[in-house]
Design a protein around this motif. Structure first.
Motif, PDB file in Angstrom:
ATOM      1  N   ILE A  17       0.834  -1.205   0.000  1.00 21.30           N
ATOM      2  CA  ILE A  17       0.000   0.000   0.000  1.00 21.30           C
ATOM      3  C   ILE A  17       0.867   1.252   0.000  1.00 21.30           C
ATOM      4  O   ILE A  17       0.570   2.227  -0.684  1.00 21.30           O
ATOM      5  CB  ILE A  17      -0.978  -0.021   1.190  1.00 21.30           C
ATOM      6  CG1 ILE A  17      -2.032  -1.105   0.968  1.00 21.30           C
ATOM      7  CG2 ILE A  17      -1.642   1.338   1.386  1.00 21.30           C
ATOM      8  CD1 ILE A  17      -2.926  -1.350   2.155  1.00 21.30           C
ATOM      9  N   SER A  21       0.565   3.854  -2.982  1.00 17.43           N
ATOM     10  CA  SER A  21       0.141   5.227  -2.684  1.00 17.43           C
ATOM     11  C   SER A  21       1.196   6.219  -3.162  1.00 17.43           C
ATOM     12  O   SER A  21       0.866   7.279  -3.700  1.00 17.43           O
ATOM     13  CB  SER A  21      -0.146   5.406  -1.192  1.00 17.43           C
ATOM     14  OG  SER A  21       1.034   5.272  -0.419  1.00 17.43           O
ATOM     15  N   VAL A  71      -2.046   7.653   4.205  1.00 16.39           N
ATOM     16  CA  VAL A  71      -1.466   6.306   4.201  1.00 16.39           C
ATOM     17  C   VAL A  71       0.026   6.376   3.911  1.00 16.39           C
ATOM     18  O   VAL A  71       0.840   5.713   4.569  1.00 16.39           O
ATOM     19  CB  VAL A  71      -2.182   5.402   3.162  1.00 16.39           C
ATOM     20  CG1 VAL A  71      -1.382   4.158   2.848  1.00 16.39           C
ATOM     21  CG2 VAL A  71      -3.552   5.009   3.657  1.00 16.39           C
ATOM     22  N   ALA A  99      -3.166   2.652   9.386  1.00 17.51           N
ATOM     23  CA  ALA A  99      -4.210   2.592   8.364  1.00 17.51           C
ATOM     24  C   ALA A  99      -5.516   3.184   8.889  1.00 17.51           C
ATOM     25  O   ALA A  99      -6.194   3.941   8.180  1.00 17.51           O
ATOM     26  CB  ALA A  99      -4.427   1.155   7.915  1.00 17.51           C
TER      27      ALA A  99
END
Length: 114
Positions: A17, A21, A71, A99
Motif C-alpha cells: 500500500i 500510494s 497512508v 491505516a
C-alpha cells in the motif's frame, strides 16, 4: 535458496500500500501543478476546472487523495520507526493503527468537503 514471501502478512500489505500510494501520488502531482499553473496562465480555464470539481464524484476523489496522502505519510513513519527504533512484536498493531488513522483523517476531510 530464496525465502518464500508471505504476501498475506499484514506488514507485506502495508509495504504494498505504501508503494502504490507513492506511485499514485507521483502520477497525481504533475497534473495538480499543471492545474494550479492555470490560475496564473489562464484564469478562465482554471475557473472552469474549479467549477467542474464541485460535483460529488470529485469530492470522493479528494477523499481518496487525502487517504493516499495519509497512508503514505504514516507508512513512511512506520518505515522510519522500523529503521531507527528497537522493534518488537506489535508491528501488526502499529500498521493497522496507521491505516485506521489514515482513514480517519481522510474521512474528516471528506466530511468538511461535502
Amino acid at each position: 535458496m530464496r525465502a518464500a514471501i508471505n504476501r498475506a502478512h499484514p506488514l507485506w500489505v502495508a509495504f504494498l500500500i505504501h508503494r502504490l500510494s507513492g506511485l499514485t501520488l507521483a502520477l497525481f502531482l504533475p497534473v495538480h501543478f499543471w492545474v494550479m499553473a492555470q490560475a496564473l496562465i489562464n484564469p478562465a480555464r482554471f475557473d472552469a476546472f474549479a467549477a467542474a470539481t464541485s460535483v460529488n464524484a470529485a469530492k470522493v476523489a479528494e477523499f481518496g487523495l487525502v487517504f493516499l496522502l495519509a497512508v503514505h505519510m504514516f507508512g513512511g513513519l512506520r518505515l522510519m520507526a522500523m529503521e531507527f527504533l528497537p522493534w518488537s512484536g506489535p508491528q501488526k498493531t502499529l500498521a493497522a493503527g496507521a491505516a485506521a488513522l489514515s482513514f480517519l483523517i481522510a474521512t474528516l476531510f471528506f466530511m468538511q468537503a461535502i
